[in-house]
Enzyme design. Structure first.
Site, PDB file in Angstrom:
ATOM      1  N   LYS A 159     112.077  63.239  53.713  1.00 35.68           N
ATOM      2  CA  LYS A 159     112.048  64.701  53.816  1.00 35.68           C
ATOM      3  C   LYS A 159     111.633  65.376  52.505  1.00 35.68           C
ATOM      4  CE  LYS A 159     113.087  64.196  58.074  1.00 35.68           C
ATOM      5  NZ  LYS A 159     113.589  62.825  58.160  1.00 35.68           N
ATOM      6  N   TYR A 212     116.963  55.479  61.984  1.00 29.12           N
ATOM      7  CA  TYR A 212     115.497  55.604  61.905  1.00 29.12           C
ATOM      8  C   TYR A 212     114.828  54.320  61.415  1.00 29.12           C
ATOM      9  CZ  TYR A 212     116.311  60.636  62.307  1.00 29.12           C
ATOM     10  OH  TYR A 212     116.689  61.870  62.735  1.00 29.12           O
ATOM     11  N   TYR A 234     119.227  58.120  70.929  1.00 31.50           N
ATOM     12  CA  TYR A 234     119.168  58.504  69.515  1.00 31.50           C
ATOM     13  C   TYR A 234     120.484  58.174  68.798  1.00 31.50           C
ATOM     14  CZ  TYR A 234     119.039  61.367  65.319  1.00 31.50           C
ATOM     15  OH  TYR A 234     119.104  61.795  64.017  1.00 31.50           O
TER      16      TYR A 234
HETATM   17  C1  LIG Z   1     113.758  62.131  59.498  1.00 31.54           C
HETATM   18  C2  LIG Z   1     113.688  60.671  59.275  1.00 31.54           C
HETATM   19  C3  LIG Z   1     112.685  59.886  59.867  1.00 31.54           C
HETATM   20  C4  LIG Z   1     111.723  60.412  60.874  1.00 31.54           C
HETATM   21  O1  LIG Z   1     110.723  61.200  60.304  1.00 31.54           O
HETATM   22  P1  LIG Z   1     110.099  62.355  61.176  1.00 31.54           P
HETATM   23  O2  LIG Z   1     109.138  63.001  60.275  1.00 31.54           O
HETATM   24  O3  LIG Z   1     111.263  63.229  61.559  1.00 31.54           O
HETATM   25  O4  LIG Z   1     109.474  61.742  62.364  1.00 31.54           O
HETATM   26  C5  LIG Z   1     112.620  58.553  59.559  1.00 31.54           C
HETATM   27  N1  LIG Z   1     113.500  57.992  58.707  1.00 31.54           N
HETATM   28  C6  LIG Z   1     114.483  58.698  58.132  1.00 31.54           C
HETATM   29  C7  LIG Z   1     115.414  57.994  57.241  1.00 31.54           C
HETATM   30  C8  LIG Z   1     114.611  60.066  58.387  1.00 31.54           C
HETATM   31  O5  LIG Z   1     115.590  60.743  57.817  1.00 31.54           O
END
Ligand SMILES: *Cc1c(COP(=O)(O)O)cnc(C)c1O
Length: 332
Positions: free
Chosen positions: A50, A290, A264
């Site tokens: 992010k 993720y 999720y």
């Molecule tokens: C938000 C996030 C993602 C996904 O990225 P997006 O841009 O939302 O698709 C992947 N890995 C981590 C650790 C995240 O925090």
């Protein structure tokens, strides 16, 4: 690709490392050479993807005179943690709306990112039911803050709009430069695909540079068709803002939804295996929501020989390790 016409802060400190993963490659049979781009090591509290997007989104907020950031995410949101981190650095207030996507998953005394929100000085957070209209919830908080004389700016979930996605177009440019410098040919890139800014930005960058490197997304929540449409739309919008004349060929957007499991943030056996493999073979911490599920996809695609023998495959590590501490029972 020119990013200088967009407002932008300076949150990156040079390129994140690209590293070979010889032990993991060997453990998976040795036919594929695996590499990793370490966006988990980006600046901002505890790192992660992010930061690249917020460099553009928070710059836009500041240009518009904002003194307060509002954003939203799941109860263990890495995006909320990094928004809070950069808000602290910028001297801005941060307010969060947390969506309890799994009933009962919010714990006021929770660990992981949930604990860090507090430490990073988040001014307020509100927990809403899964499936709530998050835009409406953020607007509501914005109205309340305006009434108090604040100048709030809303960053969408995951900072995944055409502004935030520029961060991952820039990551694609950075990566190609690194590969050129190292004389390293990468044949395929695998990324997590969530709120879609990372995936859309990477594809837009690769198309914009004519790099010829396919990017595959591994879904963390949605089915394939739906996710591909979301990524495609955002990639088109991002390409338009960068005046990439070709647009985005639809076939460049490829998602796998076989590794989401029951939903999720709900653990899967393949996620647990991938997290343990990366940690024990390469000393790299993934996360359960993720990067762990995306890595489960990478491992399975290698095992199923989806990539040709001898291929160089790069995994984009998007961070998220603080969430591990909210899932101790899953790994013990
Ligand atoms: C938000 C996030 C993602 C996904 O990225 P997006 O841009 O939302 O698709 C992947 N890995 C981590 C650790 C995240 O925090």
């Amino acid at each position: 690709m020119n990013f200088t016409s967009f407002p932008r802060r300076n949150y990156l400190q040079g390129a994140t490392p690209v590293e070979p993963m010889p032990n993991l490659s060997e453990a998976l049979g040795g036919d594929i050479n695996l590499f990793v781009k370490r966006d988990d090591l980006l600046p901002g509290a505890a790192g992660g993807n992010k930061t690249r997007k917020l460099e553009f989104c928070i710059a836009d907020a500041l240009v518009k005179g904002a003194d307060t950031l509002i954003t939203c995410g799941a109860v263990q949101s890495n995006h909320c943690r990094l928004t809070a981190s950069w808000a602290a650095k910028e001297g801005m207030e941060c307010h969060l709306i947390l969506e309890e996507r799994v009933k009962g998953s919010y714990k006021a005394d929770g660990s992981g990112n949930n604990f860090l929100f507090e430490l990073l000085g988040v001014k307020s957070h509100r927990v809403v039911e899964g499936g709530s209209d998050m835009v409406a919830e953020m607007n509501k908080t914005a109205e309340e803050l305006k009434a108090q004389g604040k100048k709030p700016y809303i960053i969408p979930g995951g900072a995944s709009n055409a502004i935030g996605a520029l961060g991952y177009v820039n990551c694609a440019v950075e990566l190609i430069q690194q590969l050129n410098d190292a004389r390293l040919k990468v044949d395929h890139i695998v990324v997590p695909s969530g709120s879609a800014g990372t995936h859309a930005g990477m594809v837009t960058g690769m198309v914009g540079m004519n790099a010829g490197i396919p990017v595959s997304g591994v879904n963390v929540s949605r089915p394939k068709d739906l996710q591909e449409e979301i990524v495609y739309k955002l990639a088109e919008e991002t390409a338009e803002s960068l005046k990439i004349k070709s647009g985005i060929p639809r076939e460049e957007i490829v998602c796998y939804d076989d590794y989401v499991g029951p939903g999720y943030s709900i653990p899967t056996d393949s996620m647990i295996e991938a997290v343990k493999l990366f940690a024990s073979k390469e000393g790299i911490l993934l996360d359960p929501v993720y990067s762990g599920k995306a890595a489960a996809g990478l491992v399975d695609l290698v095992r199923k020989s989806v990539f040709p023998k001898g291929a160089n495959v790069l995994f984009l590590h998007t961070g998220g390790s603080p969430a591990l501490y909210a899932y101790l029972d899953t790994f013990r």
